[in-house]
Structure formats: C-alpha cells, structure tokens
Design a protein around this motif. Sequence first.
Motif, mmCIF file in Angstrom:
data_model
loop_
_atom_site.group_PDB
_atom_site.id
_atom_site.type_symbol
_atom_site.label_atom_id
_atom_site.label_comp_id
_atom_site.label_asym_id
_atom_site.label_seq_id
_atom_site.Cartn_x
_atom_site.Cartn_y
_atom_site.Cartn_z
ATOM 1 N N LEU A 123 11.108 -3.033 1.722
ATOM 2 C CA LEU A 123 12.142 -2.640 0.747
ATOM 3 C C LEU A 123 13.502 -2.401 1.422
ATOM 4 C CD1 LEU A 123 10.006 -0.132 -1.384
ATOM 5 C CD2 LEU A 123 10.803 -2.391 -2.103
ATOM 6 N N ASN A 124 13.567 -2.708 2.711
ATOM 7 C CA ASN A 124 14.832 -2.552 3.461
ATOM 8 C C ASN A 124 15.367 -1.133 3.493
ATOM 9 O OD1 ASN A 124 15.449 -5.027 4.568
ATOM 10 N ND2 ASN A 124 16.027 -5.813 2.527
ATOM 11 N N VAL A 125 14.470 -0.165 3.485
ATOM 12 C CA VAL A 125 14.920 1.227 3.611
ATOM 13 C C VAL A 125 15.259 1.471 5.082
ATOM 14 C CG1 VAL A 125 14.197 3.650 3.447
ATOM 15 C CG2 VAL A 125 13.583 2.024 1.634
ATOM 16 N N ASN A 126 16.388 2.111 5.308
ATOM 17 C CA ASN A 126 16.820 2.396 6.678
ATOM 18 C C ASN A 126 16.119 3.676 7.158
ATOM 19 O OD1 ASN A 126 18.246 3.098 8.984
ATOM 20 N ND2 ASN A 126 20.150 2.211 8.208
ATOM 21 N N VAL A 127 15.135 3.529 8.035
ATOM 22 C CA VAL A 127 14.359 4.692 8.493
ATOM 23 C C VAL A 127 14.923 5.161 9.838
ATOM 24 C CG1 VAL A 127 12.059 5.550 9.105
ATOM 25 C CG2 VAL A 127 12.303 3.831 7.300
ATOM 26 N N MET A 128 15.502 6.353 9.852
ATOM 27 C CA MET A 128 16.085 6.881 11.100
ATOM 28 C C MET A 128 15.118 7.909 11.668
ATOM 29 S SD MET A 128 19.959 7.533 9.808
ATOM 30 C CE MET A 128 20.744 6.391 8.673
ATOM 31 N N LEU A 129 14.374 7.503 12.703
ATOM 32 C CA LEU A 129 13.380 8.407 13.289
ATOM 33 C C LEU A 129 14.008 9.229 14.407
ATOM 34 C CD1 LEU A 129 10.392 5.895 13.431
ATOM 35 C CD2 LEU A 129 10.765 7.718 11.754
ATOM 36 N N LEU B 188 12.892 5.017 -5.113
ATOM 37 C CA LEU B 188 14.332 4.878 -5.404
ATOM 38 C C LEU B 188 14.767 3.413 -5.357
ATOM 39 C CD1 LEU B 188 15.717 7.945 -3.394
ATOM 40 C CD2 LEU B 188 15.575 7.715 -5.894
ATOM 41 N N VAL B 189 14.159 2.649 -4.447
ATOM 42 C CA VAL B 189 14.523 1.230 -4.351
ATOM 43 C C VAL B 189 13.796 0.433 -5.436
ATOM 44 C CG1 VAL B 189 14.496 -0.826 -2.872
ATOM 45 C CG2 VAL B 189 14.892 1.434 -1.868
ATOM 46 N N GLU B 190 12.474 0.632 -5.483
ATOM 47 C CA GLU B 190 11.631 -0.215 -6.321
ATOM 48 C C GLU B 190 11.837 0.040 -7.806
ATOM 49 O OE1 GLU B 190 7.289 -1.674 -4.867
ATOM 50 O OE2 GLU B 190 7.668 0.437 -5.107
ATOM 51 N N VAL B 191 11.904 1.310 -8.183
ATOM 52 C CA VAL B 191 11.942 1.648 -9.611
ATOM 53 C C VAL B 191 13.375 1.893 -10.084
ATOM 54 C CG1 VAL B 191 11.084 3.258 -11.371
ATOM 55 C CG2 VAL B 191 9.632 2.644 -9.418
ATOM 56 N N ILE B 192 14.132 2.642 -9.308
ATOM 57 C CA ILE B 192 15.495 2.981 -9.752
ATOM 58 C C ILE B 192 16.473 1.852 -9.422
ATOM 59 C CG2 ILE B 192 17.354 4.726 -9.539
ATOM 60 C CD1 ILE B 192 14.786 5.653 -11.018
ATOM 61 N N GLY B 193 16.100 1.026 -8.446
ATOM 62 C CA GLY B 193 16.933 -0.145 -8.146
ATOM 63 C C GLY B 193 18.085 0.141 -7.196
ATOM 64 N N LEU B 194 18.017 1.257 -6.447
ATOM 65 C CA LEU B 194 19.079 1.515 -5.469
ATOM 66 C C LEU B 194 18.963 0.503 -4.331
ATOM 67 C CD1 LEU B 194 19.140 5.436 -5.247
ATOM 68 C CD2 LEU B 194 20.269 3.912 -6.871
ATOM 69 N N LYS B 195 20.116 0.138 -3.786
ATOM 70 C CA LYS B 195 20.100 -0.924 -2.763
ATOM 71 C C LYS B 195 20.026 -0.345 -1.346
ATOM 72 C CE LYS B 195 20.837 -4.638 -5.419
ATOM 73 N NZ LYS B 195 20.041 -4.073 -6.527
ATOM 74 N N LYS C 272 37.748 8.808 5.304
ATOM 75 C CA LYS C 272 37.586 7.362 5.118
ATOM 76 C C LYS C 272 36.170 7.008 5.597
ATOM 77 C CE LYS C 272 40.465 3.358 5.438
ATOM 78 N NZ LYS C 272 40.311 2.396 6.496
ATOM 79 N N ILE C 273 35.405 6.327 4.709
ATOM 80 C CA ILE C 273 33.996 6.101 5.047
ATOM 81 C C ILE C 273 33.756 4.623 5.312
ATOM 82 C CG2 ILE C 273 31.626 6.368 4.228
ATOM 83 C CD1 ILE C 273 32.725 8.461 2.229
ATOM 84 N N LYS C 274 33.166 4.328 6.464
ATOM 85 C CA LYS C 274 32.774 2.943 6.758
ATOM 86 C C LYS C 274 31.594 2.592 5.865
ATOM 87 C CE LYS C 274 33.307 2.127 11.704
ATOM 88 N NZ LYS C 274 32.439 2.076 12.860
ATOM 89 N N SER C 275 31.561 1.373 5.311
ATOM 90 C CA SER C 275 30.476 1.051 4.369
ATOM 91 C C SER C 275 29.107 1.131 5.048
ATOM 92 C CB SER C 275 30.695 -0.321 3.749
ATOM 93 O OG SER C 275 30.517 -1.295 4.741
ATOM 94 N N THR C 276 29.051 0.875 6.358
ATOM 95 C CA THR C 276 27.749 0.958 7.038
ATOM 96 C C THR C 276 27.238 2.397 7.091
ATOM 97 O OG1 THR C 276 28.983 1.051 9.086
ATOM 98 C CG2 THR C 276 27.934 -1.058 8.553
ATOM 99 N N HIS C 277 28.138 3.355 6.886
ATOM 100 C CA HIS C 277 27.724 4.759 6.944
ATOM 101 C C HIS C 277 27.515 5.362 5.561
ATOM 102 C CE1 HIS C 277 29.565 5.217 11.217
ATOM 103 N NE2 HIS C 277 28.419 4.566 11.194
ATOM 104 N N PHE C 278 27.636 4.521 4.519
ATOM 105 C CA PHE C 278 27.444 5.041 3.157
ATOM 106 C C PHE C 278 26.121 4.532 2.585
ATOM 107 C CE2 PHE C 278 27.602 5.254 -1.378
ATOM 108 C CZ PHE C 278 28.157 6.508 -1.597
ATOM 109 N N PHE C 279 25.354 5.443 1.976
ATOM 110 C CA PHE C 279 24.065 5.078 1.371
ATOM 111 C C PHE C 279 24.049 5.494 -0.098
ATOM 112 C CE2 PHE C 279 23.346 5.349 5.863
ATOM 113 C CZ PHE C 279 22.523 4.257 6.121
ATOM 114 N N ASP C 280 23.330 4.728 -0.917
ATOM 115 C CA ASP C 280 23.182 5.117 -2.332
ATOM 116 C C ASP C 280 22.392 6.419 -2.427
ATOM 117 O OD1 ASP C 280 24.458 2.773 -3.030
ATOM 118 O OD2 ASP C 280 22.572 1.641 -3.154
ATOM 119 N N ALA C 281 21.452 6.598 -1.504
ATOM 120 C CA ALA C 281 20.687 7.857 -1.464
ATOM 121 C C ALA C 281 20.210 8.111 -0.045
ATOM 122 C CB ALA C 281 19.476 7.788 -2.393
#
Length: 381
Positions: free
Chosen positions: A165-171, A28-35, A3-12
């Motif tokens: 672009l709201n990309v989630n960057v995990m450093l 991926l966000v700008e051209v392909i339109g992934l959210k 079971k996956i929490k939506s906060t833990h699921f990414f389009d890519a």
Amino acid sequence: MSKIKSTHFFDAVVIGGGFYGASIAAYLVEVIGLKKVAIIEKEKALMQRASYNNQARVHNGYHYPRSYTTAYRSRTNLPKFLNKWGFSVKTDFKKLYAIATRNSKVTPKQFERFCNEIGAPIKIADSSDRKQFNSKLIEEVFEVEEFAFDSSQLRQFAEKELKDLNVNVMLDTSCTQIINDGFNIYKCIVESAGQKNTGNGHAIWTSKIFNCTYSGLNQIKGEFEGVKTRVKHELTEMALIVPPDGFSDIGITVMDGPFFSTMPFPARQLHSMSHVRYTPHTSWEDDADINPYQRLERFRPQSRFDRMRRDIMRYIPSFCDAKYVDSLLELKTVLVKNEVDDGRPILFEKDAKLPGVYSILGGKIDNIFDIIEKLDSELRD
Ligand SMILES: Cc1cc2nc3c(=O)[nH]c(=O)nc-3n(C[C@H](O)[C@H](O)[C@H](O)COP(=O)(O)OP(=O)(O)OC[C@H]3O[C@@H](n4cnc5c(N)ncnc54)[C@H](O)[C@@H]3O)c2cc1C
C-alpha cells in the motif's frame, strides 16, 4: 506556517507501529483512500511490544463473564478477525475453562448461562480432561471454542500489506512532539536512532495524526496535552513453557478471580502461562512525568514462574512437570474504569484543541473492529 517540502508532508501520520497502528495505516490507504501515509515506530521492527508480548488469545467472550458488553463485542468481532487474519490463527487445540470451588466470582451455572446468552459454544468437558483437575478445588470444567493467534505471522502480514500500500514505515524513530503549525497543519518532531535524546529531531507535517502508542499515549509533548481518559500501566511477566505430557494440545483457563491461564503461544511453538496474582509485578496510574517504556527498560525481575506453577499444580497436579523456557516482559495498559468489571473496551479520543489528532487504544487485539467502526463514522462521508 513554515514552508513545507512536499516530501515531508503526509496525508496522515500514525504514531506507533503495533497491531493497531499498522492496521489503521492500512485502513487509511485502502478504505479512506489517503495517498501518503507514514507510520513512526520507535522499535527496529513493527509489532515488537504489546502486540507480540501477550497471551495470544483470540477472545470469544468467555473471559468476560463480568462485562457482558465486552463479551458480546468479542463474539461479534471473532468472525471478522478470522476473515482477515484467519491464516495466523491456531484452532487445532482444545480449550478448557474450569470454575474454581472457592473465591470464584462466577459459579458454573452462571458461567454456562452467560455463555448461552452470548451464544458462545460450551459443553461439559470429557471425563478424561476433568480427571486432570483437583476435584476439591475445581467445581466444573467446560470445553469451549477459543483460539490463539501467531503474532509473528500478524507482523509479517502487516509488513507486506503496508509495503503493497506504499505506506512509509519509519522504524527506529520516535515521535517526540506535536506542534500546531497553523491552519491545523501539524508538525511532528521525530527522532531517528542516531538523534535520540540529542534534541536534534527533524520534522514531518500532516493534517491528521493517529496516536497509537499504547503505553506511550501521554509521552508525546509539544502542544499535545495527552488523553483525558485515565489509564493505568502494569509491568507484566508472561512465562513461556513446555507444557507437561498430554497438554500440548490443550489450553486451560481457571475462572474467575485470582486464577490463571495457560495456552498455546504459536509464535514460539510454546505455551504461555499467566497468573492474575503473579503476572503483574507492579502497576501505577499514568503520569506524564513517568515514561512507562523507560520503566520497562529497567525492569529486570526475578521470574515468578515458580510461584505461578506452584499455584497451578494445586489445581492441575501434572503441571509439576511444566518446564520454564522464557519470560515475556511487557507493559500492559488498561483503562482505570475497567478495573472492577475486567472489561477491555477501547479508548478513542479526538483531541479537543488539535482537530484531526486522535488517540487510540484497544484493550485486546480484536477491538480493532470497534476502532474501525469509530474511524468509519469519523472519516467516511
Ligand atoms: C501481558 C499481556 C497479555 C495480553 N493478552 C492478550 C490476549 O491474550 N489477547 C488479546 O487480544 N490481547 C491481549 N493483550 C492486549 C494486546 O496486547 C493489546 O491490546 C494490543 O497489542 C495493543 O496493540 P497496540 O498496537 O495498541 O500496542 P503496541 O503493540 O504496544 O504498539 C504500540 C507501539 O507504539 C510504539 N511507540 C510508543 N511510543 C512511541 C513514540 N513516541 N514514537 C514512535 N513509536 C512509539 C511502541 O514501540 C509500540 O510498538 C495483552 C497485553 C499484555 C501486555
């Protein structure tokens, strides 16, 4: 499937936040339109590895007289690179390519013909520049058009672009495993700084993974079996120097064989110095059991700057006054098949067993446009 929490699921999920990972996430966000796109980067900031520690040359074809395709692609990619990242490119210096009398794999005539064929500007250098070279060892000196990029500016641009672009960057976070969780939904096991080597990683899920880890392509475990293309790693040293008087606005490459390059390194306002014989300290063909990044961590060599300088002084005597400042130590990963022609093409592999998982490596910065072409045909309708 878990079971996956939506906060833990990414389009890519993009693994690796170098120039390639950052550019691909933005695409991926700008051209392909992934959210929802995430980048996982093991360092504390983006672009700390090969995308910073390199010679900063924006290729324009000259470097590849033995690989027409690579040279031609560089020519095609340069205007595109300038269009997007021109703000980071230093153009206000003179670039000289000199052809050695002995041991060169190309003659001046061949080099000139090759440049004309790929449409790269070339002319015989001014006599004041030619005078700097030892005429016994250098047959001809050409002035060409080649630039240098500022990798710090590329990083700052990427940080802003990804934020906008709201990309989630995990450093400070590594991806250690990819597991097929059913229906081609993948579970990526990631370890943040505090979890390193504890076996206590946490999971994020996605249906698309872009493995942009350069030297670490085959270090991700789980059901990912690595890439099919053979790759080779080098532990490299690029010296950073203050050039001798009169050379601060000049970059020089001596071609084509066991020679050298020295040119502006805009991110530090110094010049880089590399030598075909001395820059690679050691090399090995990729072996999944040898972690290249661990080898890099242990790599504390004695600098070879003096050996580089001594050889360069034979060709350009004024370089006896070049002053050493620092060394950039880095892994360089190349395709085994390019050892002979010195070309720098790309690796773009769709995983045969894990659909939606791609491994990507660009041999030089401007190859990003070749990768984008591949992604376009893969992801766009
Ligand atoms: C010495 C040298 C000189 C070069 N000179 C030039 C030049 O003059 N011009 C040019 O165009 N190109 C040059 N190159 C090549 C250029 O640097 C590379 O093509 C380019 O930087 C590759 O970008 P990347 O994003 O794939 O790699 P990187 O910038 O290395 O990015 C990969 C990222 O993945 C991260 N990573 C790895 N494993 C994991 C994991 N499991 N989990 C999370 N993160 C991970 C790493 O920390 C790294 O930040 C040179 C390279 C070297 C080493």
